[in-house]
Write a protein that holds these residues in place. Structure first.
Motif, PDB file in Angstrom:
ATOM      1  N   TYR A   1       0.824  -1.200   0.000  1.00 64.71           N
ATOM      2  CA  TYR A   1       0.000   0.000   0.000  1.00 64.71           C
ATOM      3  C   TYR A   1       0.866   1.261   0.000  1.00 64.71           C
ATOM      4  O   TYR A   1       0.347   2.362   0.114  1.00 64.71           O
ATOM      5  N   GLY A   2       2.161   1.066  -0.140  1.00 70.93           N
ATOM      6  CA  GLY A   2       3.060   2.202  -0.167  1.00 70.93           C
ATOM      7  C   GLY A   2       4.291   1.913  -0.986  1.00 70.93           C
ATOM      8  O   GLY A   2       4.689   0.760  -1.164  1.00 70.93           O
ATOM      9  N   VAL A   3       4.881   2.973  -1.514  1.00 76.86           N
ATOM     10  CA  VAL A   3       6.160   2.886  -2.219  1.00 76.86           C
ATOM     11  C   VAL A   3       7.243   3.282  -1.234  1.00 76.86           C
ATOM     12  O   VAL A   3       7.274   4.431  -0.761  1.00 76.86           O
ATOM     13  N   PRO A   4       8.128   2.363  -0.836  1.00 77.98           N
ATOM     14  CA  PRO A   4       9.143   2.703   0.171  1.00 77.98           C
ATOM     15  C   PRO A   4      10.142   3.728  -0.330  1.00 77.98           C
ATOM     16  O   PRO A   4      10.647   3.633  -1.455  1.00 77.98           O
ATOM     17  N   ARG A   5      10.403   4.742   0.493  1.00 78.64           N
ATOM     18  CA  ARG A   5      11.467   5.705   0.184  1.00 78.64           C
ATOM     19  C   ARG A   5      12.751   5.106   0.738  1.00 78.64           C
ATOM     20  O   ARG A   5      13.059   5.207   1.918  1.00 78.64           O
ATOM     21  N   THR A   6      13.490   4.440  -0.118  1.00 79.43           N
ATOM     22  CA  THR A   6      14.562   3.536   0.296  1.00 79.43           C
ATOM     23  C   THR A   6      15.744   4.250   0.941  1.00 79.43           C
ATOM     24  O   THR A   6      16.066   5.392   0.614  1.00 79.43           O
ATOM     25  N   ARG A   7      16.358   3.526   1.836  1.00 79.69           N
ATOM     26  CA  ARG A   7      17.567   3.960   2.525  1.00 79.69           C
ATOM     27  C   ARG A   7      18.472   2.740   2.695  1.00 79.69           C
ATOM     28  O   ARG A   7      18.027   1.604   2.587  1.00 79.69           O
ATOM     29  N   ALA A   8      19.731   2.996   2.991  1.00 79.26           N
ATOM     30  CA  ALA A   8      20.644   1.903   3.306  1.00 79.26           C
ATOM     31  C   ALA A   8      20.148   1.186   4.553  1.00 79.26           C
ATOM     32  O   ALA A   8      19.628   1.815   5.480  1.00 79.26           O
ATOM     33  N   LEU A   9      20.283  -0.123   4.581  1.00 82.36           N
ATOM     34  CA  LEU A   9      19.839  -0.889   5.742  1.00 82.36           C
ATOM     35  C   LEU A   9      20.632  -0.529   6.995  1.00 82.36           C
ATOM     36  O   LEU A   9      20.112  -0.596   8.108  1.00 82.36           O
ATOM     37  N   ASN A  10      21.888  -0.128   6.798  1.00 83.79           N
ATOM     38  CA  ASN A  10      22.727   0.292   7.921  1.00 83.79           C
ATOM     39  C   ASN A  10      23.420   1.598   7.555  1.00 83.79           C
ATOM     40  O   ASN A  10      24.149   1.660   6.563  1.00 83.79           O
ATOM     41  N   ARG A  11      23.169   2.642   8.351  1.00 85.59           N
ATOM     42  CA  ARG A  11      23.679   3.968   7.999  1.00 85.59           C
ATOM     43  C   ARG A  11      24.051   4.789   9.228  1.00 85.59           C
ATOM     44  O   ARG A  11      24.244   5.991   9.157  1.00 85.59           O
TER      45      ARG A  11
ATOM     46  N   ASN B   1      32.395   5.382   6.049  1.00 83.51           N
ATOM     47  CA  ASN B   1      31.610   4.891   7.171  1.00 83.51           C
ATOM     48  C   ASN B   1      30.478   3.983   6.706  1.00 83.51           C
ATOM     49  O   ASN B   1      30.191   2.958   7.336  1.00 83.51           O
ATOM     50  N   LEU B   2      29.831   4.337   5.588  1.00 78.81           N
ATOM     51  CA  LEU B   2      28.774   3.480   5.057  1.00 78.81           C
ATOM     52  C   LEU B   2      29.326   2.115   4.657  1.00 78.81           C
ATOM     53  O   LEU B   2      28.662   1.086   4.841  1.00 78.81           O
ATOM     54  N   ASP B   3      30.539   2.096   4.095  1.00 76.51           N
ATOM     55  CA  ASP B   3      31.188   0.819   3.780  1.00 76.51           C
ATOM     56  C   ASP B   3      31.486   0.038   5.060  1.00 76.51           C
ATOM     57  O   ASP B   3      31.327  -1.185   5.112  1.00 76.51           O
ATOM     58  N   LEU B   4      31.900   0.756   6.097  1.00 70.30           N
ATOM     59  CA  LEU B   4      32.253   0.119   7.364  1.00 70.30           C
ATOM     60  C   LEU B   4      31.059  -0.568   8.014  1.00 70.30           C
ATOM     61  O   LEU B   4      31.162  -1.690   8.512  1.00 70.30           O
ATOM     62  N   VAL B   5      29.907   0.101   7.997  1.00 75.29           N
ATOM     63  CA  VAL B   5      28.764  -0.391   8.783  1.00 75.29           C
ATOM     64  C   VAL B   5      27.769  -1.236   7.986  1.00 75.29           C
ATOM     65  O   VAL B   5      26.821  -1.763   8.563  1.00 75.29           O
ATOM     66  N   LYS B   6      27.995  -1.395   6.692  1.00 73.85           N
ATOM     67  CA  LYS B   6      26.971  -2.021   5.853  1.00 73.85           C
ATOM     68  C   LYS B   6      26.594  -3.433   6.304  1.00 73.85           C
ATOM     69  O   LYS B   6      25.453  -3.870   6.103  1.00 73.85           O
ATOM     70  N   ASP B   7      27.535  -4.154   6.909  1.00 72.66           N
ATOM     71  CA  ASP B   7      27.254  -5.518   7.362  1.00 72.66           C
ATOM     72  C   ASP B   7      27.228  -5.618   8.886  1.00 72.66           C
ATOM     73  O   ASP B   7      27.356  -6.708   9.450  1.00 72.66           O
ATOM     74  N   MET B   8      27.039  -4.493   9.552  1.00 77.12           N
ATOM     75  CA  MET B   8      27.072  -4.487  11.017  1.00 77.12           C
ATOM     76  C   MET B   8      25.676  -4.360  11.625  1.00 77.12           C
ATOM     77  O   MET B   8      25.527  -4.040  12.802  1.00 77.12           O
ATOM     78  N   GLY B   9      24.660  -4.623  10.815  1.00 77.31           N
ATOM     79  CA  GLY B   9      23.296  -4.507  11.298  1.00 77.31           C
ATOM     80  C   GLY B   9      22.857  -5.712  12.109  1.00 77.31           C
ATOM     81  O   GLY B   9      23.164  -6.855  11.772  1.00 77.31           O
ATOM     82  N   ILE B  10      22.156  -5.463  13.198  1.00 76.83           N
ATOM     83  CA  ILE B  10      21.551  -6.508  14.018  1.00 76.83           C
ATOM     84  C   ILE B  10      20.057  -6.477  13.756  1.00 76.83           C
ATOM     85  O   ILE B  10      19.392  -5.461  13.992  1.00 76.83           O
ATOM     86  N   LYS B  11      19.526  -7.563  13.234  1.00 80.89           N
ATOM     87  CA  LYS B  11      18.150  -7.593  12.750  1.00 80.89           C
ATOM     88  C   LYS B  11      17.144  -7.696  13.890  1.00 80.89           C
ATOM     89  O   LYS B  11      17.389  -8.349  14.903  1.00 80.89           O
ATOM     90  N   ASN B  12      16.015  -7.061  13.665  1.00 78.16           N
ATOM     91  CA  ASN B  12      14.852  -7.236  14.515  1.00 78.16           C
ATOM     92  C   ASN B  12      14.040  -8.389  13.934  1.00 78.16           C
ATOM     93  O   ASN B  12      13.517  -8.271  12.824  1.00 78.16           O
ATOM     94  N   PRO B  13      13.906  -9.497  14.635  1.00 82.04           N
ATOM     95  CA  PRO B  13      13.213 -10.656  14.054  1.00 82.04           C
ATOM     96  C   PRO B  13      11.716 -10.456  13.867  1.00 82.04           C
ATOM     97  O   PRO B  13      11.063 -11.273  13.218  1.00 82.04           O
ATOM     98  N   ALA B  14      11.175  -9.378  14.412  1.00 81.44           N
ATOM     99  CA  ALA B  14       9.739  -9.098  14.245  1.00 81.44           C
ATOM    100  C   ALA B  14       9.523  -7.679  13.751  1.00 81.44           C
ATOM    101  O   ALA B  14       8.540  -7.021  14.087  1.00 81.44           O
ATOM    102  N   LEU B  15      10.433  -7.210  12.902  1.00 84.43           N
ATOM    103  CA  LEU B  15      10.420  -5.817  12.457  1.00 84.43           C
ATOM    104  C   LEU B  15       9.101  -5.409  11.810  1.00 84.43           C
ATOM    105  O   LEU B  15       8.562  -4.337  12.077  1.00 84.43           O
ATOM    106  N   ALA B  16       8.563  -6.267  10.961  1.00 86.47           N
ATOM    107  CA  ALA B  16       7.396  -5.891  10.172  1.00 86.47           C
ATOM    108  C   ALA B  16       6.072  -6.230  10.845  1.00 86.47           C
ATOM    109  O   ALA B  16       5.009  -5.979  10.278  1.00 86.47           O
TER     110      ALA B  16
END
Length: 506
Positions: free
Chosen positions: A155-165, A429-444
């Motif tokens: 129902y929406g078009v996401p305004r995308t961003r980097a997953l980790n920023r 910094n974006l290169d540094l953190v791109k794989d440093m995200g900790i996921k929320n298992p119930a984000l959605a």
């Protein structure tokens, strides 16, 4: 570190753009460029009005060349309704209540039970088929689409961003003045913060600095919580069930760390009453030495404003410090900030035009215009492919706000009008953190009982955290709070979330 910005600033060209624009040729900014004769719906019907509401962070959009190009390209009367960010949520509520909604609305809260209610009531158009027919929008990672779905529909078009920023920022000149290394662990941060308060790191002979900037509700502390393994929204516990991060053992340990540091003077004593902008002002004003929960894009503004206070200031971004068990990182985001929703009453012709506009804004041509403006007016192109931006004209025209949507670009948080050294630091910094995200298992997921309970639970949580950090309650009070949180609705939310989590694993 950085001199004050001049009127003209050379900026590095971002990674080469290869995709062609949906509407006509792929156009780079240029006064000589003209929209193609068959672009969009420009020549297919009468000019219609399209309004677009979104939060504003910088200068408001003016009726400039980019604005006019959009109107000509899509044969529309374009109305970008930019609302100052601090009042956006209130303005959105008033607008929705009035029933007189703009044609395109950026819904910024996520996840948001209120949006789910509006969708269930049929207030917004379902966009699955139109999104599938939009080639630029379809370049969005599937994980982002999965996060934005409601009942498996878009129902929406996401305004995308980097997953980790995110970014941890620290005054390198203060470290150097005190002979301190860049902190790598939370223990290092603790010692550094205390010294930044007590040892006159700016060498002005005054006791006017402190260690870490943060604000009300114990905000801007995400890397600390991740270092203590508190979970990102929800944490998968050792028995495989989910526990809300408000009450995990790791959160208690992190709050105890903050409590001790507050007592030792390493934290801003005014934090309990500070809004976001006031937290930032402490860093920009040369009072704070560390910002744990920062954003890579904001780094450019901090450097610029800090240089006006202290031309010798050297603010840098560093890796998130590790906690007692070696954990470090940031809460991984949804991969978007806001989603564009369209009222369900919109007729088919206007809905088609709206999706063409959004898809164009998600393409290369619009992205170049958003970053550099029109060549010859807002920028000039150098022989090496970089652009030289007329910063005063670019800002005065509010170019960035005229095109409020964007493609998925992991480097979208690199500020194109910033000095080259700042852009380089942001990209690194974006290169540094791109794989440093900790996921929320119930984000959605939004628990059915959350709309009625979550606000009160959040208030309870925030009040308790402040009391614990300030030493107004004993640390053992955390256990009492956790039980109260569960008794007042948290237990039901936890059950609903775990039931959903189990269903997803089947």
């Amino acid at each position: 570190m950085t001199k004050r910005w001049s009127k003209w600033i050379s900026v590095s060209a971002v990674t080469a753009l290869t995709a062609t624009s949906l509407l006509g040729c792929s156009m780079v900014p240029g006064a000589e460029d003209k929209p193609s004769s068959d672009s969009g719906s420009g020549n297919s019907s009468k000019r219609m009005k399209i309004s677009m509401m979104f939060p504003l962070y910088n200068e408001p959009p003016q009726k400039n060349e980019v604005w006019k190009l959009i109107e000509d390209k899509f044969n529309i009367e374009f109305e970008p309704m930019a609302v100052p960010n601090n009042s956006y949520e209130d303005k959105l509520k008033v607008t929705l209540a009035s029933g007189d909604m703009p044609d395109i609305i950026l819904w910024t809260k996520y996840p948001d039970p209120e949006l789910n209610k509006y969708v269930e009531q049929g207030a917004f158009a379902q966009l699955d088929d139109l999104i599938k027919a939009s080639p630029n929008i379809m370049k969005t990672p599937q994980a982002v689409f999965d996060n934005v779905k409601i009942n498996s529909k878009l129902y929406g078009v996401p305004r995308t961003r980097a997953l980790n920023r995110s970014a941890v920022m620290i005054r390198k000149d203060w470290l150097d003045n005190l002979g301190l290394p860049v902190p790598k662990t939370m223990d290092d941060v603790y010692k550094t913060a205390v010294k930044f308060t007590n040892d006159d790191p700016d060498k002005n002979g005054k006791a006017d600095t402190f260690g870490i900037a943060f604000g009300e509700n114990v905000s801007h502390m995400d890397p600390l919580y991740m270092a203590f393994d508190s979970g990102a929204g929800w944490r998968v516990m050792e028995d495989g069930t989910l526990m809300n991060d408000a009450i995990t053992p790791g959160k208690k340990q992190a709050l105890e760390w903050l409590r001790k540091l507050y007592a030792d003077g390493g934290l801003d004593k005014d934090f309990a009453v500070l809004k976001n902008t006031q937290v930032w002002e402490k860093l920009e004003g040369g009072k704070a030495g560390i910002l744990l929960g920062g954003q890579t894009s904001d780094y450019a503004r901090y450097v610029e404003n800090l240089s006006k206070v202290d031309p010798k200031a050297n603010l840098i971004m560093i890796a998130p410090p590790a906690g007692p068990s070696g954990k470090s990182g940031y809460s991984e985001t949804s991969g978007f900030f806001g989603q564009w929703v369209v009222p369900a009453k919109t007729d088919k012709e206007k809905l088609k035009r709206i999706m063409e506009l959004l898809d164009w804004q998600a393409g290369d041509e619009a992205y170049n215009l958003k970053r550099y403006g029109v060549e010859g007016i807002h920028s000039t192109k150098n022989a090496d492919g970089t652009y030289k931006i007329n910063v005063e004209k670019y800002k005065a025209d509010g170019v960035d706000a005229v095109i409020a949507h964007n493609p998925f670009d992991p480097y979208s948080y690199v500020v194109s009008s910033a000095p080259a050294a700042v852009q380089k630091a942001q990209k690194e910094n974006l290169d540094l953190v791109k794989d440093m995200g900790i996921k929320n298992p119930a984000l959605a997921f939004v628990a059915p009982s959350a709309p009625d309970k979550q606000s009160d639970l959040n208030k309870l949580r925030d009040e308790e955290y402040v009391k614990l950090v300030m030493g107004k309650a004993p640390m053992d009070d955390f256990d009492r709070f956790a039980k109260e949180w569960l008794d007042k609705g948290g237990s039901q939310i936890t059950k609903e979330t775990n039931d959903w989590y189990k269903s997803q694993k089947k």
